[in-house]
Each structure stands twice: as C-alpha cells, then as structure tokens.
Design a protein around this motif. Sequence first.
Motif, PDB file in Angstrom:
ATOM      1  N   ASP A 151       1.658   6.587   5.250  1.00 23.49           N
ATOM      2  CA  ASP A 151       0.681   5.602   4.792  1.00 23.49           C
ATOM      3  C   ASP A 151       1.130   4.912   3.494  1.00 23.49           C
ATOM      4  OD1 ASP A 151      -1.634   4.336   5.584  1.00 23.49           O
ATOM      5  OD2 ASP A 151      -2.962   5.651   4.441  1.00 23.49           O
ATOM      6  N   THR A 162      -0.079  -0.168   5.983  1.00 22.13           N
ATOM      7  CA  THR A 162      -0.497   0.541   7.191  1.00 22.13           C
ATOM      8  C   THR A 162      -2.022   0.605   7.108  1.00 22.13           C
ATOM      9  OG1 THR A 162      -0.079   2.532   5.882  1.00 22.13           O
ATOM     10  CG2 THR A 162       1.590   1.935   7.518  1.00 22.13           C
ATOM     11  N   ASP A 178      -2.908  10.234   3.507  1.00 20.07           N
ATOM     12  CA  ASP A 178      -4.271   9.772   3.785  1.00 20.07           C
ATOM     13  C   ASP A 178      -4.997  10.785   4.672  1.00 20.07           C
ATOM     14  OD1 ASP A 178      -6.581   8.393   4.228  1.00 20.07           O
ATOM     15  OD2 ASP A 178      -5.681   6.799   5.453  1.00 20.07           O
ATOM     16  N   GLU A 196      -9.371   3.206   2.659  1.00 15.07           N
ATOM     17  CA  GLU A 196      -8.951   3.271   1.253  1.00 15.07           C
ATOM     18  C   GLU A 196      -7.832   2.293   0.911  1.00 15.07           C
ATOM     19  OE1 GLU A 196      -7.639   5.018   3.554  1.00 15.07           O
ATOM     20  OE2 GLU A 196      -5.514   4.871   3.071  1.00 15.07           O
ATOM     21  N   LYS A 228       0.852  -1.208   0.000  1.00 11.67           N
ATOM     22  CA  LYS A 228       0.000   0.000   0.000  1.00 11.67           C
ATOM     23  C   LYS A 228       0.876   1.242   0.000  1.00 11.67           C
ATOM     24  CE  LYS A 228      -3.092   2.640   3.107  1.00 11.67           C
ATOM     25  NZ  LYS A 228      -3.904   2.632   4.352  1.00 11.67           N
TER      26      LYS A 228
HETATM   27 ZN    ZN Z   1      -4.622   4.728   4.852  1.00 12.06          ZN
END
Ligand code: ZN
Length: 496
Positions: A288, A374, A270, A349, A265
């Motif tokens: 993030d 994360t 974020d 997300e 990710k």
């Molecule tokens: Zn996030």
Amino acid sequence: MQITLESKPFAAIETDALVTYVFENGDVTQGRAGELDKLTGGLLSRLNKSGELTGKTLETTLLHAPAGLKASRLLIIGAGKRDQFNSITLRKIAGVAVRYLKSRGVHNFVFVVREGNTNEDTAQSITEAFLVSDFETDKYKTEKKNDKHIDTISVAGHSDSEKATAEKGMTRGRVIGEAQNFTRDLVNEPSNKLTPRILAEKAEAMAKQAGLTVEILDEKRIAELKMGALLSVAQGSDEPPRMIIITYTPSNAKPGAPVIGLVGKAVTFDTGGISIKPADGMEKMKYDMAGGATMIGIMRALAALKPNVKVICVVPSTENMPGGKAQKPGDIQTAMSGKTIEVLNTDAEGRLILADGVHYAKQLGATHLVDAATLTGAIVVALANVNVGVFGSDQVWTDKLLASAKATGEKMWQLPMDDEYREFIKGSFADIQNIGSGKGGGSITGAWFIREFAGDTPWIHLDIAGTAWNDDAKPWLAKGPTGVSLRTLVHLVMSF
Ligand code: ZN
Ligand code: BES
Ligand code: ZN
C-alpha cells in the motif's frame, strides 16, 4: 547485468544463445530472420513448414547447437501478427528471452532486433524490458538460485550508422529500468522491514546520493504544520509518520515556469484501522506504499535524466493500525488546508494522507499535480489488473499523461469525474466525508476526495491498486511488485 551492442556478423557470434523473433504467418526467409534461416541452411523454413515454428505470440522454440552458427543455442520467440505488433509485445519478447534463458542456466545471450526495430526508442524499451524482467523477489530467501542469472546481453541487428542513437536509448533505458526496480525493491519490503521511518531513511539516502534536495518531516513537524489528515491515520500506530519531500531543480530554472508535484501514497501497512480488513489476503497490504515508492523511484531517474522542469515529490507515509489511540468511524478531522473531514471508514485512509500531501505540494509551489496511490479495491472491479485507473481535473494535462502512457507501453484508462459524483462525498457533519454515500463508483468518489484538495491546480490521480502488484508470475515478469506508472511519469516530466 551488462547490456551492450554487438557488431559481429550473426554467424561469427559466440554466445550461449542467439535470440530473435518471428511473426505469425510471416515469411521466415525475409529480413533478419531470413539471414538466420540462410545461415542455418533453411532451419527456420523447415520448422515453419512442419508447424513447429508458428510465430504465435510468445511461443518459444529452442534449438541447440544450430548448424552454421557459432552460438550454442538459437531461441526463436513468437511475435504474433505483424500488424498487431507494438512496443508492448517487443518488451514482452525481450522479457521472455531473459526469464526463459535464465531459468535454463544461460548466462549471456545476443538479442537480434528485427528490421525496423533499430531506432532509439526501441533500444530504450528493450533495455528497460531486460532489466525489469530480470528482477526477482528472493531477497529474503536464504537459498538463492545463484547459478541462475544473466551477466551480459548484447543487442545485434543495428547498422553502423544506427549505433550511436541506439546507445543513447540504451543509456536512458538503463536509468529508467533500474529506477523501476528500485521502486519494486521498496514495494517488496514487508512492513516489519519498511516502516515510515525506514522508508524516509531510504529515500533520503537515495536523494543525497543522486544529488537531489531532500527534507524529511517528522511527527513533530507534521503536527506543527497541522497536517491533521495524515496525523489522524498515524495516531492508531506506535510507528510515527513521515512526510518525505524530494526536489529536483533544473540548472536553467526560471521564475514562473511550471513546477510538477508528484504525490505518492505510502501506507507501509494498511490493516484498515478500526474498520479492519478481513484476514484473508491482508498480507498483501504491505504494497500500500507503492504510489510513494513510485514517486521516489521517479526522482532517482530524473536526477540522472535532468529534465528542464522543476519537480517536487511529496510522499506522506504512515501505517494504518487499529491501536488504542486509533481514529474511529464518525471522527471529524481537520486537514492542513482547513477543510473538515468526517471519517466514516478508517480503511479509506489513502485519500486522507493524500489530502495533506497534495495541499503541501501546492504550498511548495506545484503548478501541475499527479498523485499515484493504491487507493481502491473498486478499481480492481472496474479494470482488473490490466489498466491503471486515470482521473483528471484538466483534460489537456490528462491527455499529456495518456500520451506518455502510450509511448511507454503502460496501459492506462481514464474514468469520468462528473460533478454528480462529487455530491456522493458531501459531509453531513463536516465539509466532506471520506467515503461515498453507498451509491457505487468507489474509485471515482476516492478521486473526487483528493481533487477537493487539488482545487484549481491541474491534477491527475492514478489508482494503481490493481496494477502495482502482479499476483501470478508471467513468462516476462516475476510475481510481486510491478513498478507501474514510473515509466509514464518519467516520460511526462521529460516531455516538458
Ligand atoms: Zn490503503
Ligand atoms: N489500500 C486500500 C485499497 C486497495 C485494495 C489496495 C486492494 C490494493 C488492493 C485502501 O486503503 C482501501 O482500503 N480502500 C477501501 C476504500 C473503501 C473503504 C471506501 C476499499 O477499496 O475497500
Ligand atoms: Zn485502506
């Protein structure tokens, strides 16, 4: 930082500091400590008797101009109880040596390993620890403490016959330690200096330099491939998303052999989107993208270590912003796999972009998947900043990872994935929903969401939300990005 082996007898070593470690209730007249005790005329024994030198974990005792030694200083670090001593403690000791001496303006030191700590793995782990502990996050400070740095570390205590294997371990340790710091550098970048486009450029530059195959999908390609879950997150931002694909192919690649897919990710910031996060602490959400940065750093290491297995790294990257075009709670999106998703919370997300990342990695041929993300605040509630949360669909594959975590001194803890939790994300208006229906188990439902896209392919999810960032500086580690799980995953790949 240079790290070499030292051959001279202890008494003849000229250095800013000679460093070793002693055990709690241990006999300081025995072994390597005993040799130093004898050379210094019983200094260690006297301090031990007086209670100044106890060997308690990470206790530091600094002695200047020790008689009988050519070294300017003798630093003795506590190793705790001998029966509880392990590679995690030794890594901390090596790290404390670096940070303690660096802060006092020392530029070089000799680290004396104790008897029994002279094998290849130990040489590797202390080399990693030296490099990882030396990392600082002062890149954007205009007044750097330039005089505070370690130039050279020599490792002493190996017999002549042990030196060749120790060198091998040190070479591997350097590759892995530098890769971990490469990851930490990326994670440390603020979101104005590291957008998805810039992350892709950096990944591409690294891959080309390392001799890896790299492909960057831009927003047009992402749309053509119908990566609707990634696009749904990206649509709230003026910054376009990227999908980063780096591939390592072994020279002896065989058709039908396993292919490892590493999916990370990389949300470069974020905000939560329309389900916006509170202002307090939001600045931390620059990290993030740590999962993606970890996978990119792993590829950097693998290019040098040359495992026998093909590895495909897939990193979906985007910002999560509440712009005018942002997705809204209740929106229904179609992922690349064709599954429909009800987005009940735009702050969940990570799992959306991983849905397309995992599906794409499978399409590219991955037979074994690992994702790192994360992903949830809930994992901080469950495991704090101590253990990485581990989730798996296949226990054989998961056990292999847990063994690698143990071998590399990274703390990881497996959480359950019973079918009951799967029910929590059943959709009312679409196939699935991106948050659980209010019954707790937030990290598990997050994992289950990603698993829906892994299908039958053996898959592991690492939730590193609690462990990728170190909130308070430790005597062996700077505040900030940790690069956690890189070592475990490099070990896992190398074990094929
Ligand atoms: Zn996030
Ligand atoms: N990036 C966060 C998770 C996170 C939290 C990372 C704390 C690092 C530290 C993630 O995108 C998120 O916001 N998750 C939500 C999920 C929830 C809406 C189901 C969370 O954990 O609150
Ligand atoms: Zn979020």
